[in-house]
Design a protein around this motif. Structure first.
Motif, PDB file in Angstrom:
ATOM      1  N   VAL A  27       0.857  -1.181   0.000  1.00  0.00           N
ATOM      2  CA  VAL A  27       0.000   0.000   0.000  1.00  0.00           C
ATOM      3  C   VAL A  27       0.894   1.232   0.000  1.00  0.00           C
ATOM      4  CG1 VAL A  27      -1.788   1.288   1.209  1.00  0.00           C
ATOM      5  CG2 VAL A  27      -1.824  -1.211   1.255  1.00  0.00           C
ATOM      6  N   TYR A  28       0.635   2.150  -0.906  1.00  0.00           N
ATOM      7  CA  TYR A  28       1.428   3.369  -1.006  1.00  0.00           C
ATOM      8  C   TYR A  28       0.509   4.565  -1.202  1.00  0.00           C
ATOM      9  CZ  TYR A  28       0.689   2.617  -6.003  1.00  0.00           C
ATOM     10  OH  TYR A  28       0.118   2.420  -7.225  1.00  0.00           O
ATOM     11  N   ASP A  29       1.067   5.736  -1.187  1.00  0.00           N
ATOM     12  CA  ASP A  29       0.321   6.989  -1.364  1.00  0.00           C
ATOM     13  C   ASP A  29      -0.832   7.090  -0.358  1.00  0.00           C
ATOM     14  OD1 ASP A  29      -0.256   9.477  -2.451  1.00  0.00           O
ATOM     15  OD2 ASP A  29      -1.489   8.663  -4.074  1.00  0.00           O
ATOM     16  N   LEU A  46      -1.013  -1.824  -6.381  1.00  0.00           N
ATOM     17  CA  LEU A  46      -0.823  -2.223  -7.775  1.00  0.00           C
ATOM     18  C   LEU A  46      -1.264  -3.670  -7.907  1.00  0.00           C
ATOM     19  CD1 LEU A  46       0.237  -1.256 -10.519  1.00  0.00           C
ATOM     20  CD2 LEU A  46       2.478  -2.121  -9.854  1.00  0.00           C
ATOM     21  N   THR A  47      -2.230  -3.942  -8.805  1.00  0.00           N
ATOM     22  CA  THR A  47      -2.777  -5.288  -8.958  1.00  0.00           C
ATOM     23  C   THR A  47      -1.944  -6.114  -9.922  1.00  0.00           C
ATOM     24  OG1 THR A  47      -4.205  -4.795 -10.837  1.00  0.00           O
ATOM     25  CG2 THR A  47      -5.097  -4.352  -8.619  1.00  0.00           C
ATOM     26  N   ILE A  48      -2.264  -7.399  -9.984  1.00  0.00           N
ATOM     27  CA  ILE A  48      -1.567  -8.312 -10.892  1.00  0.00           C
ATOM     28  C   ILE A  48      -1.785  -7.909 -12.354  1.00  0.00           C
ATOM     29  CG2 ILE A  48      -3.414 -10.035 -11.131  1.00  0.00           C
ATOM     30  CD1 ILE A  48       0.170 -11.052 -10.471  1.00  0.00           C
ATOM     31  N   GLN A  49      -2.891  -7.185 -12.634  1.00  0.00           N
ATOM     32  CA  GLN A  49      -3.161  -6.709 -13.989  1.00  0.00           C
ATOM     33  C   GLN A  49      -2.437  -5.400 -14.283  1.00  0.00           C
ATOM     34  OE1 GLN A  49      -5.765  -7.423 -11.797  1.00  0.00           O
ATOM     35  NE2 GLN A  49      -6.359  -9.394 -12.605  1.00  0.00           N
ATOM     36  N   GLY A  50      -1.673  -4.891 -13.314  1.00  0.00           N
ATOM     37  CA  GLY A  50      -0.934  -3.654 -13.518  1.00  0.00           C
ATOM     38  C   GLY A  50      -1.763  -2.400 -13.279  1.00  0.00           C
ATOM     39  N   GLN A  51      -2.945  -2.547 -12.693  1.00  0.00           N
ATOM     40  CA  GLN A  51      -3.797  -1.395 -12.424  1.00  0.00           C
ATOM     41  C   GLN A  51      -3.531  -0.853 -11.022  1.00  0.00           C
ATOM     42  OE1 GLN A  51      -7.533  -3.449 -12.935  1.00  0.00           O
ATOM     43  NE2 GLN A  51      -7.884  -2.373 -14.861  1.00  0.00           N
ATOM     44  N   GLU A  52      -3.582   0.464 -10.899  1.00  0.00           N
ATOM     45  CA  GLU A  52      -3.537   1.092  -9.586  1.00  0.00           C
ATOM     46  C   GLU A  52      -4.964   1.173  -9.070  1.00  0.00           C
ATOM     47  OE1 GLU A  52       0.178   4.104  -9.311  1.00  0.00           O
ATOM     48  OE2 GLU A  52      -1.634   4.869 -10.262  1.00  0.00           O
ATOM     49  N   VAL A  53      -5.184   0.644  -7.865  1.00  0.00           N
ATOM     50  CA  VAL A  53      -6.516   0.606  -7.285  1.00  0.00           C
ATOM     51  C   VAL A  53      -6.494   1.355  -5.960  1.00  0.00           C
ATOM     52  CG1 VAL A  53      -8.316  -0.920  -6.372  1.00  0.00           C
ATOM     53  CG2 VAL A  53      -6.998  -1.616  -8.366  1.00  0.00           C
ATOM     54  N   SER A  57      -9.675   2.629   4.302  1.00  0.00           N
ATOM     55  CA  SER A  57      -9.484   2.142   5.670  1.00  0.00           C
ATOM     56  C   SER A  57     -10.438   0.993   5.942  1.00  0.00           C
ATOM     57  CB  SER A  57      -9.768   3.254   6.681  1.00  0.00           C
ATOM     58  OG  SER A  57      -8.888   4.314   6.521  1.00  0.00           O
ATOM     59  N   GLY A  58      -9.928  -0.057   6.573  1.00  0.00           N
ATOM     60  CA  GLY A  58     -10.740  -1.198   6.952  1.00  0.00           C
ATOM     61  C   GLY A  58     -10.739  -2.333   5.944  1.00  0.00           C
ATOM     62  N   GLU A  59     -10.350  -2.057   4.697  1.00  0.00           N
ATOM     63  CA  GLU A  59     -10.294  -3.126   3.700  1.00  0.00           C
ATOM     64  C   GLU A  59      -9.106  -4.034   3.999  1.00  0.00           C
ATOM     65  OE1 GLU A  59     -12.274  -1.530  -0.350  1.00  0.00           O
ATOM     66  OE2 GLU A  59     -10.237  -0.833   0.005  1.00  0.00           O
ATOM     67  N   TRP A  60      -9.216  -5.268   3.542  1.00  0.00           N
ATOM     68  CA  TRP A  60      -8.120  -6.223   3.655  1.00  0.00           C
ATOM     69  C   TRP A  60      -7.295  -6.168   2.376  1.00  0.00           C
ATOM     70  CZ3 TRP A  60      -6.908  -9.205   7.855  1.00  0.00           C
ATOM     71  CH2 TRP A  60      -7.810  -9.133   8.915  1.00  0.00           C
ATOM     72  N   ILE A  61      -5.987  -6.202   2.542  1.00  0.00           N
ATOM     73  CA  ILE A  61      -5.074  -6.170   1.405  1.00  0.00           C
ATOM     74  C   ILE A  61      -4.497  -7.572   1.254  1.00  0.00           C
ATOM     75  CG2 ILE A  61      -3.067  -5.057   0.377  1.00  0.00           C
ATOM     76  CD1 ILE A  61      -5.546  -3.194   1.037  1.00  0.00           C
ATOM     77  N   ASP A  68       4.371 -11.602  -5.163  1.00  0.00           N
ATOM     78  CA  ASP A  68       4.234 -10.959  -3.851  1.00  0.00           C
ATOM     79  C   ASP A  68       4.442  -9.443  -3.872  1.00  0.00           C
ATOM     80  OD1 ASP A  68       6.979 -10.854  -4.138  1.00  0.00           O
ATOM     81  OD2 ASP A  68       7.422 -11.989  -2.324  1.00  0.00           O
ATOM     82  N   THR A  69       4.605  -8.862  -5.055  1.00  0.00           N
ATOM     83  CA  THR A  69       4.672  -7.401  -5.154  1.00  0.00           C
ATOM     84  C   THR A  69       3.335  -6.812  -5.595  1.00  0.00           C
ATOM     85  OG1 THR A  69       5.406  -7.372  -7.459  1.00  0.00           O
ATOM     86  CG2 THR A  69       7.123  -7.503  -5.765  1.00  0.00           C
ATOM     87  N   ARG A  70       2.373  -7.670  -5.917  1.00  0.00           N
ATOM     88  CA  ARG A  70       1.052  -7.230  -6.378  1.00  0.00           C
ATOM     89  C   ARG A  70       0.007  -7.587  -5.329  1.00  0.00           C
ATOM     90  NH1 ARG A  70       1.814  -4.745 -11.531  1.00  0.00           N
ATOM     91  NH2 ARG A  70       3.905  -5.358 -12.081  1.00  0.00           N
TER      92      ARG A  70
END
Length: 88
Positions: A27-29, A46-53, A57-61, A68-70
């Motif tokens: 998680v960044y920014d 950054l998702t496995i599809q290369g999208q920034e999502v 607060s409260g969501e699970w990552i 392991d970088t996505r």
């Protein structure tokens, strides 16, 4: 109409996004977007599809099993219904 059943779900690694004290890997920014006294935090992954999502607060990552970088977010209520803690 055809009927389907979900395949077995592999074990996942996840951490809840509870800023400012708990910010999972990936998680960044992270920033407070509230205009009032109570902070409201968001961040990005950054998702496995290369999208920034945007994550809230409260969501699970969840860390992608194959990379392991996505990561991807899951709403807390959905996460609680779908997953249970694996005891070691």
């Amino acid at each position: 109409m055809a009927r389907f059943i979900a395949k077995a779900i592999p074990v996942i690694e996840a951490e809840q996004f509870l800023p400012p004290d708990q910010v999972p890997a990936g998680v960044y920014d992270v920033r407070n977007v509230s205009k009032v006294a109570d902070p409201i935090y968001i961040g990005r992954v950054l998702t496995i599809q290369g999208q920034e999502v945007t994550v809230h607060s409260g969501e699970w990552i969840v860390t992608e099993a194959s990379d392991d970088t996505r990561h991807y977010p899951i709403d807390d209520l959905v996460f609680q219904k779908k997953y249970e803690l694996l005891e070691d």
